[in-house]
Every structure is written in structure tokens, then in C-alpha cells.
Enzyme design. Sequence first.
Site, short mmCIF file in Angstrom:
data_model
loop_
_atom_site.label_atom_id
_atom_site.label_comp_id
_atom_site.label_asym_id
_atom_site.label_seq_id
_atom_site.Cartn_x
_atom_site.Cartn_y
_atom_site.Cartn_z
N LYS A 1 2.40 12.69 -18.10
CA LYS A 1 3.29 13.32 -17.31
C LYS A 1 2.89 14.85 -16.41
CE LYS A 1 7.01 12.14 -21.18
NZ LYS A 1 8.06 11.90 -19.11
N GLU B 1 7.07 8.89 -11.12
CA GLU B 1 8.64 8.90 -11.21
C GLU B 1 9.27 10.05 -11.28
OE1 GLU B 1 8.38 6.76 -15.43
OE2 GLU B 1 9.57 7.47 -16.22
N ASP C 1 5.05 11.24 -14.30
CA ASP C 1 6.08 10.87 -14.66
C ASP C 1 6.24 12.58 -14.20
OD1 ASP C 1 8.89 10.03 -16.88
OD2 ASP C 1 8.98 11.46 -15.01
N LYS D 1 16.05 2.70 -18.88
CA LYS D 1 16.19 2.82 -20.56
C LYS D 1 17.18 2.11 -21.34
CE LYS D 1 13.85 7.08 -20.65
NZ LYS D 1 12.56 6.75 -19.17
O1 LIG Z 1 8.62 5.16 -19.98
C1 LIG Z 1 7.85 5.33 -20.47
O2 LIG Z 1 6.67 5.09 -20.48
C2 LIG Z 1 7.32 6.18 -21.77
C3 LIG Z 1 8.95 7.17 -22.26
C4 LIG Z 1 8.63 8.10 -21.69
O3 LIG Z 1 8.21 8.28 -20.84
C5 LIG Z 1 10.19 8.83 -21.94
C6 LIG Z 1 10.91 9.02 -22.36
C7 LIG Z 1 12.27 9.39 -23.00
C8 LIG Z 1 12.96 10.39 -22.66
C9 LIG Z 1 10.95 11.45 -21.21
O4 LIG Z 1 10.16 11.53 -22.17
C10 LIG Z 1 10.33 9.72 -20.84
C11 LIG Z 1 10.94 10.27 -19.13
O5 LIG Z 1 10.81 10.76 -18.70
O6 LIG Z 1 10.05 8.55 -18.91
MG LIG Z 2 10.44 9.29 -16.97
#
Ligand SMILES: O=C(O)CCC(=O)C1=CC=C[C@@H](O)[C@@H]1C(=O)O
Ligand SMILES: [Mg+2]
Length: 328
Positions: free
Chosen positions: A148, A210, A182, A259
Amino acid sequence: MNYKFEFRPYQRKFKRPLQTSHGIWEIREGIILRLTTDNGKIGFGEIAPIGWFGSETFLEALDYCRNLPNVISDRTIFSIPPNLPACQFGLESAWESATLKTQFKSAFSEDKTPASKSNHSGLLPGGEGALLGRQILWMQGYRTFKWKIGVLPFQRELRILQELVLALQQGTCDPPVSLRLDANGGLSLAEAEEWLKICDQLGGIIEYLEQPLPVTELQAMVGLGPRFSTAIALDESVATLPQMQSVYRQGWRGIYVIKPCIAGSPSELRQFCNSHQIDAVFSSVFETKIGRKMALKLATEIKNSSHRATGFGVDHLLESDKILELLW
Ligand SMILES: O=C(O)CCC(=O)C1=CC=C[C@@H](O)[C@@H]1C(=O)O
Ligand SMILES: [Mg+2]
């Protein structure tokens, strides 16, 4: 058909608070559902909302469950309002597992086939923690990683990225090692351009950036695409099925981070993805095994135009969900 409806809220702590540009996340709250058919078949589902990400809030989902009767019908399950996408996913998953072949032996029956880590992306700790985190996840078999950004000052994150990339580039690997960044919509256009310029100079190891910009800046993200070789993936912009459909109508043909647990009805998501060529990455919302099982099953049922590693390498960030077996 009618089903006995039961639900149990749960809480799971992150081992270390998860830091994103949305803020700090310490406890994952969710709801495990159980449907029992008249002939005794049992199905489990999970509601794992993320209010600040684009689904309903945990309290809205809990309120919805509390207002359902103890016995519900197919009709109820397939008419959940679209503003409750995590509830749509949870109830339809429980219905699917109670009525179709996906029977659960117990709520948390261990998945015997240990999924190889190579087709999952491991989520690295934020900040400098990424460097040690990368070594640990590497030893566990991950070869795709996500980190991140937009959490620390730019120059500090840039230094960490350079160290991370250097470490990842040691030795050759098949499939090639990749790193996802991300931003959780936390960058300005100028910062996104800066990051993409840097990514382009890293020799292709960055799979994608991302959600660089906020959900409101879709056209700006569409405009960034052709200017850089590093791909852009939308995540918060496509959190729910209605958002995916709207973004597709507005011309997005880049990567969709899906998701499943917060996207909405699994059957409608399957329908949308299979009738459009979607370059999808399936991603966790830190759900338990129950939600993950249905999310990954859905991912296998979606004719995916890309074969990117899933974003489900997150177990190491939360306390175990074993304790949830005590729910029933
Ligand atoms: O997507 C992934 O690799 C893992 C999950 C992940 O990064 C996330 C899940 C839920 C909310 C966020 O914190 C984050 C994302 O933004 O993708
Ligand atoms: Mg994300």
C-alpha cells in the site's frame, strides 16, 4: 422453499492495525449465516461488509439480519436490496451451499487442498515493514506481492520501493515476480503521474497501480491509461456490481479488482463478468474461510480473460478464524 435462518456476528483482530489511505483498520467485524432446509441440509454464508470501501456498513448488515424472521424463503434471499451487497453475497452463498453441491461439512471445514501461494498475491505490511514482510511471504511461496502506498511521505515510500524492487529482482523466477501498488484512491493526479513514471522505469516488475485516484476521478484514470506502460487497476471504483456496470458503460477496459464478498449477488456477478471480457483480479476483504470459499469458487466459475494471481494472500495479517467454530 423455506429455510431456518440463523446468524452470528463475529470480530477478528488484525495482528497489526491495517493502514491504508482511508485510515487505520483494527478489527474485522462480520456475520456468519446458517440456513437449514426443511430436509435438514445446512448451508453457511458470510456477510463481510466494508462500509468505508463502498458496501453497506457492518451495523446496517447486522440490522438487516436482525429484522429477518427465523424462517426465510427463496424470495427473500433473491430480493435483497442492492444497497446491501455484502448481505446479497452472504445470503445467496448460504442458499447455494444449502441447496447445491457445495455442502459444508462444518462451518470451518479445513480446505484440504492447500492452495499454492504462487497463485495468490501476498499483502505486505505498510511502510518499512514491507521489507521483512516480503522475506517471510517469499519463504511461504508467494511470488506476487502487494504494497500500500500513499500512507507515508512520498520520498520515504520511494526509498522503500527501491529497496523492495532490488530484493525482488534477485535471481530469476518462473512465473516472474510481480509487485502491485495500491494507493486506495489517496493520490492527487500529479502524484499518480509521478508514481506511474517511476513504475515505468522499474523494468516491468510492477504489475499495476491500484486505484490511484478517488472514485470521483474515473475519467482522469481513464486518461492516465494510454500515457504509461504500467497498468492501472480499479478497486474502490468497482466495489459493487452496479459500480462495475457503470464503470464499464463509461468505457473502462482496464483491470477490475473484484471483491466478491462485497460485490453483491454471486449469480449476477457471474452473469456480468461472463458476458463481458473483464480483466479481473479477485480480492479478499479479510473474510473468514466461509466467505473465502464461496469467493474463490465464484472466481473459478467466472471465465476470466486474465489469469492474474488472486488477492487472497492476507491470512497472515489477522488472528485465526478457528475460534469462530465456537459460534455453533
Ligand atoms: O487485494 C489484495 O491483495 C488483498 C486485500 C486488500 O488489499 C484490501 C482488502 C480490503 C480493503 C483494502 O484494505 C485492500 C484493498 O484496497 O484492496
Ligand atoms: Mg485495493
